[in-house]
Write a protein that holds these residues in place. Sequence first.
Motif, PDB file in Angstrom:
ATOM      1  N   GLY A  50       0.713  -1.326  -0.255  1.00  0.00           N
ATOM      2  CA  GLY A  50      -0.048   0.072   0.094  1.00  0.00           C
ATOM      3  C   GLY A  50       0.694   1.454  -0.131  1.00  0.00           C
ATOM      4  N   ASN A  51       2.052   1.206   0.006  1.00  0.00           N
ATOM      5  CA  ASN A  51       2.973   2.251  -0.165  1.00  0.00           C
ATOM      6  C   ASN A  51       3.171   2.888  -1.520  1.00  0.00           C
ATOM      7  N   ILE A  52       3.223   4.416  -1.578  1.00  0.00           N
ATOM      8  CA  ILE A  52       3.481   4.986  -2.765  1.00  0.00           C
ATOM      9  C   ILE A  52       4.746   5.518  -2.783  1.00  0.00           C
ATOM     10  N   SER A  53       5.043   5.922  -1.468  1.00  0.00           N
ATOM     11  CA  SER A  53       6.350   6.701  -1.391  1.00  0.00           C
ATOM     12  C   SER A  53       6.680   6.809   0.305  1.00  0.00           C
ATOM     13  N   TYR A  54       8.000   6.850   0.503  1.00  0.00           N
ATOM     14  CA  TYR A  54       8.335   6.659   1.610  1.00  0.00           C
ATOM     15  C   TYR A  54       9.811   7.363   1.977  1.00  0.00           C
ATOM     16  N   LYS A  55       9.834   8.656   2.404  1.00  0.00           N
ATOM     17  CA  LYS A  55      11.433   9.136   2.411  1.00  0.00           C
ATOM     18  C   LYS A  55      11.554   9.849   3.705  1.00  0.00           C
ATOM     19  N   LEU A  56      12.688  10.195   3.901  1.00  0.00           N
ATOM     20  CA  LEU A  56      13.217  10.740   5.000  1.00  0.00           C
ATOM     21  C   LEU A  56      14.188  12.073   4.641  1.00  0.00           C
ATOM     22  N   TYR A  57      13.450  13.116   5.076  1.00  0.00           N
ATOM     23  CA  TYR A  57      14.446  14.346   4.620  1.00  0.00           C
ATOM     24  C   TYR A  57      15.038  15.254   6.028  1.00  0.00           C
ATOM     25  N   GLU A  58      15.954  15.610   5.573  1.00  0.00           N
ATOM     26  CA  GLU A  58      16.473  16.750   6.945  1.00  0.00           C
ATOM     27  C   GLU A  58      16.423  18.156   6.729  1.00  0.00           C
ATOM     28  N   ASP A  59      16.339  18.648   7.822  1.00  0.00           N
ATOM     29  CA  ASP A  59      15.832  20.241   7.844  1.00  0.00           C
ATOM     30  C   ASP A  59      17.427  20.877   7.291  1.00  0.00           C
ATOM     31  N   THR A  60      17.385  21.806   6.514  1.00  0.00           N
ATOM     32  CA  THR A  60      18.579  22.324   6.145  1.00  0.00           C
ATOM     33  C   THR A  60      18.914  23.570   7.171  1.00  0.00           C
ATOM     34  N   GLU A  61      17.800  24.041   7.897  1.00  0.00           N
ATOM     35  CA  GLU A  61      18.158  25.242   8.615  1.00  0.00           C
ATOM     36  C   GLU A  61      18.360  24.656  10.239  1.00  0.00           C
ATOM     37  N   LYS A  62      17.874  23.542  10.649  1.00  0.00           N
ATOM     38  CA  LYS A  62      17.985  23.087  11.959  1.00  0.00           C
ATOM     39  C   LYS A  62      18.656  21.799  12.076  1.00  0.00           C
ATOM     40  N   SER A  63      19.555  21.607  12.778  1.00  0.00           N
ATOM     41  CA  SER A  63      20.575  20.299  13.005  1.00  0.00           C
ATOM     42  C   SER A  63      19.639  19.327  13.705  1.00  0.00           C
ATOM     43  N   ASN A  64      19.632  17.971  13.088  1.00  0.00           N
ATOM     44  CA  ASN A  64      18.995  16.955  13.661  1.00  0.00           C
ATOM     45  C   ASN A  64      17.623  17.054  13.779  1.00  0.00           C
ATOM     46  N   VAL A  65      17.067  17.613  12.906  1.00  0.00           N
ATOM     47  CA  VAL A  65      15.628  17.811  12.759  1.00  0.00           C
ATOM     48  C   VAL A  65      15.215  17.171  11.223  1.00  0.00           C
ATOM     49  N   PHE A  66      14.493  16.207  11.369  1.00  0.00           N
ATOM     50  CA  PHE A  66      14.050  15.495  10.177  1.00  0.00           C
ATOM     51  C   PHE A  66      12.800  15.424   9.830  1.00  0.00           C
ATOM     52  N   VAL A  67      12.316  14.963   8.679  1.00  0.00           N
ATOM     53  CA  VAL A  67      10.644  14.901   8.403  1.00  0.00           C
ATOM     54  C   VAL A  67      10.585  13.620   7.659  1.00  0.00           C
ATOM     55  N   MET A  68       9.776  12.594   7.967  1.00  0.00           N
ATOM     56  CA  MET A  68       9.533  11.470   7.278  1.00  0.00           C
ATOM     57  C   MET A  68       8.302  11.616   6.417  1.00  0.00           C
ATOM     58  N   VAL A  69       8.214  11.747   5.211  1.00  0.00           N
ATOM     59  CA  VAL A  69       7.162  12.045   4.207  1.00  0.00           C
ATOM     60  C   VAL A  69       6.708  10.621   3.560  1.00  0.00           C
ATOM     61  N   GLU A  70       5.617  10.234   3.922  1.00  0.00           N
ATOM     62  CA  GLU A  70       4.844   9.097   3.662  1.00  0.00           C
ATOM     63  C   GLU A  70       3.720   9.404   2.865  1.00  0.00           C
ATOM     64  N   GLU A  71       3.397   8.377   1.827  1.00  0.00           N
ATOM     65  CA  GLU A  71       2.299   8.451   0.965  1.00  0.00           C
ATOM     66  C   GLU A  71       1.854   6.920   0.903  1.00  0.00           C
ATOM     67  N   TRP A  72       0.433   6.711   1.213  1.00  0.00           N
ATOM     68  CA  TRP A  72      -0.189   5.654   1.256  1.00  0.00           C
ATOM     69  C   TRP A  72      -1.271   5.726   0.359  1.00  0.00           C
TER      70      TRP A  72
END
Length: 112
Positions: A50-72
């Motif tokens: 059921g997964n369309i996309s699943y990716k991890l991104y890192e914030d370019t302005e704040k250290s050690n802050v990430f966002v997991m972007v998921e599409e289902w």
Amino acid sequence: MKRLLEIDWKIEEVVMMIIIHAHIHVKKEARSDFLRLTEDLVKNSQAEEGNISYKLYEDTEKSNVFVMVEEWKDEDAVEFHFETAHFKAFGEASQGKLEEAPEVVKYTASRQ
């Protein structure tokens, strides 16, 4: 009257999907462990039916802050994902590595 332009319209079926953004603040000393843990999570999640996309991104302005972007594909796919061994293992293994609980935002979107 002469027709100057012919347009072939391509109309696609509207597809509904679920999009999740999980904002994750990682402790500085746990960064490499966190990144290692996410490798298995991302790989196994992308393999789910059921997964369309699943990716991890890192914030370019704040250290050690990430966002997991998921599409289902749908809510059933999300519920299935939450019950998988790799998702539960990631949750357990990331205990103590995060500054705070992840902020998770879920969207329902349509694509035409």
